[in-house]
Scaffold this motif. Structure first.
Motif, PDB file in Angstrom:
ATOM      1  N   GLY A 105      -0.144  -9.059   2.815  1.00  0.00           N
ATOM      2  CA  GLY A 105      -0.721  -9.284   1.497  1.00  0.00           C
ATOM      3  C   GLY A 105      -1.807  -8.303   1.129  1.00  0.00           C
ATOM      4  O   GLY A 105      -2.178  -8.210  -0.041  1.00  0.00           O
TER       5      GLY A 105
ATOM      6  N   SER B 204       1.042  -2.421  -0.887  1.00  0.00           N
ATOM      7  CA  SER B 204       0.766  -3.703  -0.238  1.00  0.00           C
ATOM      8  C   SER B 204       1.840  -3.983   0.809  1.00  0.00           C
ATOM      9  O   SER B 204       3.006  -3.610   0.636  1.00  0.00           O
ATOM     10  CB  SER B 204       0.732  -4.839  -1.263  1.00  0.00           C
ATOM     11  OG  SER B 204      -0.321  -4.641  -2.187  1.00  0.00           O
TER      12      SER B 204
ATOM     13  N   THR C 144       3.882  -6.663   3.644  1.00  0.00           N
ATOM     14  CA  THR C 144       4.322  -8.015   3.964  1.00  0.00           C
ATOM     15  C   THR C 144       4.658  -8.072   5.458  1.00  0.00           C
ATOM     16  O   THR C 144       4.664  -7.045   6.143  1.00  0.00           O
ATOM     17  CB  THR C 144       5.560  -8.400   3.138  1.00  0.00           C
ATOM     18  OG1 THR C 144       6.652  -7.538   3.507  1.00  0.00           O
ATOM     19  CG2 THR C 144       5.282  -8.241   1.642  1.00  0.00           C
TER      20      THR C 144
END
Length: 420
Positions: free
Chosen positions: A150, A200, A202
């Motif tokens: 995140g 970003s 994950t």
């Protein structure tokens, strides 16, 4: 010092051409002087490689040819080399060609070379030599070595000491990323290129390679690679170890909590939502064991796992059924292990499609029977006459009509037979 000759000396016509045998792509650009016999080529050569210098000429008239370097110094006069630079070597000399090799090309060799033909007036043709300098090995750096899911990360890639400036591309696995590029020119006509990319991450990005790919005419397949390291919270799943089917009074229950995360979960807890765990329940690590079940144990049991990134949980709904009075018939229907009520008391499914099909067939048969009967009666209908009153139409009264009618009882004297 340049060597000159008079117009009466028999000297073959030549053309000077500079080419690089090392480069396999990109045709050299031919430069031809209008109205003259000279022609030469513009060439790109990689630093440290060997360039081949060739002169081409049409219609040789024995004129003198010489080759000059960018400083107007004579390199070759016909087959003679006045310049004391041993890197220049004669490859071929004939009436139509003068070919010279230049080994170990450096950035200082870059510039405009001159083919000079001694005619009246003299002719010149020019060859611009461009020296390509490949960049050094790219350097890839990350703002942080480890990043949590995140969050955003930034990577930087640098390609130093190239000419011309290199271009940089980014790939994350099979996905191409867009970076921000800056180009800096140094004092020695070299270039340093820096590219930055932000994105970003994950949990699926953990272990994925990120490639910094360098594109430059002097080099192929040059890249730097870095694998992402992503931290993520646990993934939790409850598995029923025992029993295999329904949970009934008197049975035992054994649940196992499976939790995976990065870093590995350091704590696993069992709890009962909205109530306390039964006093005789046993928790061993990730296992929950309850013996001698009864209906007071009904409820939702939760396994909670946590690590440095966060926590997650999974639920199991317990429903205890009455103990069986007879031996149950084995069933092949699957049981939902996350809810012990899954397969008990479920209504049997009725196949409405089959029932509808049977009704339709019966109605169709009845309709066909009605159609056949109707056609039969329609074909045999008509007028039917009896012979009871035949011959009585002309009788004067009813008694006479009865006597005269065929089938009447006028033959009273007929013999009568009796059956006993």
């Amino acid at each position: 010092m340049a060597i000159t000759g008079s117009g009466s000396l028999p000297i073959p016509l030549c053309v000077f051409v500079i080419s690089v045998a090392f480069l396999s792509k990109g045709a050299a650009e031919t430069v031809t002087v209008d109205g003259q016999n000279l022609a030469t080529d513009n060439v790109s050569v990689i630093e440290g490689e060997t360039a081949t210098i060739s002169c081409r000429v049409k219609n040789n008239d024995d004129s003198v040819i010489q080759l000059l370097n960018p400083n107007r110094q004579t390199i070759y006069f016909r087959e003679v080399r006045p310049l004391k630079d041993s890197r220049f070597q004669l490859v071929n000399f004939s009436d139509n060609e003068l070919r010279v090799s230049l080994s170990n090309v450096s950035l200082s060799d870059e510039g405009r070379y001159v083919c000079q033909l001694y005619t009246d007036p003299p002719q010149e043709a020019y060859a611009d030599i461009t020296v390509l300098v490949p960049p050094g090995n790219p350097i890839i750096e990350s703002r942080e070595d480890v990043v949590s899911e995140g969050n955003e990360t930034e990577l930087t890639c640098t390609a130093m000491g190239s000419k011309p400036a290199a271009s940089i591309r980014w790939m994350k696995g099979e996905e191409e990323l867009t970076g921000e590029t800056t180009v800096e020119e140094t004092y020695d006509r070299m270039f340093t290129v820096t590219s930055r990319v932000r994105f970003s991450v994950t949990k699926e990005d953990d272990g994925v390679p990120v490639d910094c790919i360098i594109d430059h005419p002097a080099v192929k397949d040059l890249l730097a690679q870095r694998h992402l390291e992503v931290l993520y919270k646990p993934e939790v799943k409850i598995v029923v170890t025992y029993p295999d089917g329904l949970t009934r009074e008197g049975d035992n229950l054994d649940l196992t909590c499976i939790a995976e995360g990065k870093p590995h979960p350091h704590q696993i807890n069992w709890l009962r939502v909205d109530d306390d765990v039964p006093p005789h329940a046993v928790v061993t690590g990730s296992d929950l064991y309850i013996e001698n079940l009864n209906k007071s144990y009904n409820g939702t049991y939760r396994c909670v796992a946590s690590n440095a990134v966060g926590e997650a949980y999974d639920d199991y709904i317990l429903y205890v059924y009455d103990a069986p009075t007879t031996i149950p018939t084995p069933s092949t229907n699957p049981v939902n292990t996350q809810d012990s009520r899954a397969s008990d008391g479920a209504p049997q499914k009725i196949d409405h499609a089959v029932i509808g099909g049977v009704v339709a067939v019966v109605m169709f048969a009845i309709l066909c029977a009605l159609i056949v009967l109707g056609r039969y009666f329609a074909r045999h209908k008509g007028t039917y006459f009896t012979h009871e009153a035949k011959g009585a139409d002309d009788a004067a009264d009813a008694d006479t009509a009865i006597i005269n009618a065929e089938g009447g009882h006028n033959n009273s004297d007929e013999k009568k037979e009796y059956y006993i």
